[in-house]
Design an enzyme around this catalytic site. Structure first.
Site, PDB file in Angstrom:
ATOM      1  N   GLY A  14       9.150   9.768  -1.959  1.00 53.70           N
ATOM      2  CA  GLY A  14      10.200   8.762  -2.132  1.00 53.70           C
ATOM      3  C   GLY A  14      10.591   8.661  -3.599  1.00 53.70           C
ATOM      4  O   GLY A  14       9.947   9.257  -4.476  1.00 53.70           O
ATOM      5  N   LEU A  15      11.637   7.902  -3.848  1.00 53.71           N
ATOM      6  CA  LEU A  15      12.148   7.733  -5.204  1.00 53.71           C
ATOM      7  C   LEU A  15      11.107   7.069  -6.111  1.00 53.71           C
ATOM      8  O   LEU A  15      10.205   6.369  -5.630  1.00 53.71           O
ATOM      9  CB  LEU A  15      13.395   6.834  -5.185  1.00 53.71           C
ATOM     10  CG  LEU A  15      14.636   7.361  -4.468  1.00 53.71           C
ATOM     11  CD1 LEU A  15      15.713   6.262  -4.431  1.00 53.71           C
ATOM     12  CD2 LEU A  15      15.181   8.613  -5.167  1.00 53.71           C
ATOM     13  N   SER A  16      11.266   7.246  -7.404  1.00 52.34           N
ATOM     14  CA  SER A  16      10.444   6.526  -8.365  1.00 52.34           C
ATOM     15  C   SER A  16      10.661   5.018  -8.160  1.00 52.34           C
ATOM     16  O   SER A  16      11.802   4.574  -8.025  1.00 52.34           O
ATOM     17  CB  SER A  16      10.857   6.926  -9.784  1.00 52.34           C
ATOM     18  OG  SER A  16      10.106   6.206 -10.723  1.00 52.34           O
ATOM     19  N   GLY A  17       9.594   4.283  -8.071  1.00 53.81           N
ATOM     20  CA  GLY A  17       9.699   2.834  -7.885  1.00 53.81           C
ATOM     21  C   GLY A  17       9.825   2.397  -6.431  1.00 53.81           C
ATOM     22  O   GLY A  17       9.914   1.203  -6.141  1.00 53.81           O
ATOM     23  N   ALA A  18       9.805   3.355  -5.513  1.00 55.87           N
ATOM     24  CA  ALA A  18       9.937   2.993  -4.086  1.00 55.87           C
ATOM     25  C   ALA A  18       8.681   2.285  -3.578  1.00 55.87           C
ATOM     26  O   ALA A  18       8.757   1.470  -2.650  1.00 55.87           O
ATOM     27  CB  ALA A  18      10.233   4.241  -3.249  1.00 55.87           C
ATOM     28  N   GLY A  19       7.516   2.633  -4.167  1.00 58.05           N
ATOM     29  CA  GLY A  19       6.276   1.970  -3.748  1.00 58.05           C
ATOM     30  C   GLY A  19       5.161   2.918  -3.332  1.00 58.05           C
ATOM     31  O   GLY A  19       4.149   2.486  -2.773  1.00 58.05           O
ATOM     32  N   LYS A  20       5.309   4.205  -3.646  1.00 58.46           N
ATOM     33  CA  LYS A  20       4.319   5.205  -3.221  1.00 58.46           C
ATOM     34  C   LYS A  20       2.929   4.874  -3.759  1.00 58.46           C
ATOM     35  O   LYS A  20       1.955   4.847  -3.008  1.00 58.46           O
ATOM     36  CB  LYS A  20       4.724   6.607  -3.719  1.00 58.46           C
ATOM     37  CG  LYS A  20       6.075   7.074  -3.220  1.00 58.46           C
ATOM     38  CD  LYS A  20       6.436   8.444  -3.756  1.00 58.46           C
ATOM     39  CE  LYS A  20       6.630   8.528  -5.256  1.00 58.46           C
ATOM     40  NZ  LYS A  20       7.739   7.687  -5.774  1.00 58.46           N
ATOM     41  N   THR A  21       2.840   4.654  -5.061  1.00 53.93           N
ATOM     42  CA  THR A  21       1.537   4.416  -5.687  1.00 53.93           C
ATOM     43  C   THR A  21       0.925   3.113  -5.185  1.00 53.93           C
ATOM     44  O   THR A  21      -0.281   3.056  -4.893  1.00 53.93           O
ATOM     45  CB  THR A  21       1.692   4.358  -7.229  1.00 53.93           C
ATOM     46  OG1 THR A  21       2.391   5.522  -7.644  1.00 53.93           O
ATOM     47  CG2 THR A  21       0.344   4.297  -7.915  1.00 53.93           C
ATOM     48  N   SER A  88       8.317  14.373  -4.857  1.00 58.31           N
ATOM     49  CA  SER A  88       8.548  15.550  -3.984  1.00 58.31           C
ATOM     50  C   SER A  88       9.925  15.506  -3.328  1.00 58.31           C
ATOM     51  O   SER A  88      10.033  15.335  -2.109  1.00 58.31           O
ATOM     52  CB  SER A  88       7.436  15.692  -2.939  1.00 58.31           C
ATOM     53  OG  SER A  88       6.995  14.483  -2.383  1.00 58.31           O
TER      54      SER A  88
HETATM   55  P1  ADP Z   1       6.285   4.685  -7.067  1.00 58.26           P
HETATM   56  O1  ADP Z   1       4.844   5.087  -7.069  1.00 58.26           O
HETATM   57  O2  ADP Z   1       7.002   5.058  -5.796  1.00 58.26           O
HETATM   58  O3  ADP Z   1       7.030   5.153  -8.279  1.00 58.26           O
HETATM   59  P2  ADP Z   1       5.267   2.045  -7.581  1.00 58.26           P
HETATM   60  O4  ADP Z   1       4.263   1.854  -6.489  1.00 58.26           O
HETATM   61  O5  ADP Z   1       4.760   2.438  -8.934  1.00 58.26           O
HETATM   62  O6  ADP Z   1       6.370   3.090  -7.078  1.00 58.26           O
HETATM   63  O7  ADP Z   1       6.161   0.717  -7.746  1.00 58.26           O
HETATM   64  C1  ADP Z   1       6.683   0.026  -6.640  1.00 58.26           C
HETATM   65  C2  ADP Z   1       6.999  -1.403  -7.031  1.00 58.26           C
HETATM   66  O8  ADP Z   1       7.583  -2.060  -5.911  1.00 58.26           O
HETATM   67  C3  ADP Z   1       5.774  -2.197  -7.433  1.00 58.26           C
HETATM   68  O9  ADP Z   1       6.106  -3.045  -8.510  1.00 58.26           O
HETATM   69  C4  ADP Z   1       5.465  -3.010  -6.165  1.00 58.26           C
HETATM   70  O10 ADP Z   1       4.803  -4.208  -6.452  1.00 58.26           O
HETATM   71  C5  ADP Z   1       6.860  -3.264  -5.618  1.00 58.26           C
HETATM   72  N1  ADP Z   1       6.909  -3.511  -4.157  1.00 58.26           N
HETATM   73  C6  ADP Z   1       7.591  -4.512  -3.557  1.00 58.26           C
HETATM   74  N2  ADP Z   1       7.440  -4.489  -2.218  1.00 58.26           N
HETATM   75  C7  ADP Z   1       6.637  -3.439  -1.955  1.00 58.26           C
HETATM   76  C8  ADP Z   1       6.104  -2.892  -0.737  1.00 58.26           C
HETATM   77  N3  ADP Z   1       6.382  -3.424   0.462  1.00 58.26           N
HETATM   78  N4  ADP Z   1       5.327  -1.806  -0.821  1.00 58.26           N
HETATM   79  C9  ADP Z   1       5.062  -1.236  -2.029  1.00 58.26           C
HETATM   80  N5  ADP Z   1       5.518  -1.712  -3.217  1.00 58.26           N
HETATM   81  C10 ADP Z   1       6.305  -2.803  -3.186  1.00 58.26           C
END
Ligand code: ADP
Length: 185
Positions: A14-21, A88
């Site tokens: 997924g996109l950066s900031g989507a919530g993967k980590t 990815s």
């Molecule tokens: P990625 O790894 O995809 O770049 P991050 O996990 O680092 O994204 O960041 C995702 C952000 O979105 C975090 O600040 C997290 O707290 C927020 N968030 C909000 N709702 C959700 C959710 N349902 N699941 C995961 N993250 C969420």
């Protein structure tokens, strides 16, 4: 002794900031608390060692994913639950890795670009918009969403807990968490 279970790769894309980590960490915590053998390959960390020196062209991104896939395959066939979080962005290489590994669950962590950009967890979107980062996925580089992901987490609509439950339910349903039978009981 940890729980005995089948190996599988759970691939968060997924996109950066989507919530993967964020989802990956919560899934990891839950699985470890159940005694599962878990290993993590996080895109940001992998790029500092296993794939250091690779850039963000399609060829380099594919090579990054291929190497992560190679290690995931080795771990998976040794009974580990491998959690991969990596943007990815290209469908063909994700599918290639899926077919090599076999035991594979693709998790599409899906939030609209506007939401990811507003979260801007690492300040990268601002830099990309300002032209300080080139080839940034979603801004001036493509993201090809999965067509048949086993799980889709819509993180702008569902809580973290709901997203984690979706992933765990799929692992359960696909029989990856079932205790393996041992012959000397
Ligand atoms: P990625 O790894 O995809 O770049 P991050 O996990 O680092 O994204 O960041 C995702 C952000 O979105 C975090 O600040 C997290 O707290 C927020 N968030 C909000 N709702 C959700 C959710 N349902 N699941 C995961 N993250 C969420």
């Amino acid at each position: 002794m940890g729980a005995s279970h089948r190996g599988v790769t759970v691939w968060f894309t997924g996109l950066s900031g989507a919530g993967k980590t964020t989802i990956r960490m919560a899934v990891e915590k839950e699985l470890r608390s159940q005694g599962c053998k878990v290993e993590v390959l996080d895109g940001d960390i992998v790029r500092q060692n296993l794939t250091r020196g690779l850039g963000f062209s399609k060829a380099d991104r594919d090579e990054n994913i291929r190497r992560i896939g190679f290690v995931s395959h080795l771990l998976t066939r040794n009974g580990v639950i491998v959690l991969v979080s990596a943007i990815s962005p290209y469908r063909d290489i994700r599918d290639e890795v899926r077919h090599k590994i076999g035991n594979f669950i693709e998790v599409y962590v899906n939030a609209p670009l506007e939401v990811c950009e507003q979260r801007d967890v690492k300040g990268l979107y601002e830099k990309a918009r300002a032209g300080q980062i080139k080839h940034f996925t979603g801004i001036d580089d493509p993201y090809e969403p999965p067509l048949n992901a086993e799980v889709e987490c819509q993180t702008h609509l569902h809580t973290l807990e709901e997203c984690v439950a979706q992933v765990l339910a799929k692992l359960q349903e696909a029989d990856y968490l079932t205790e393996l039978q041992t012959s000397n009981v």
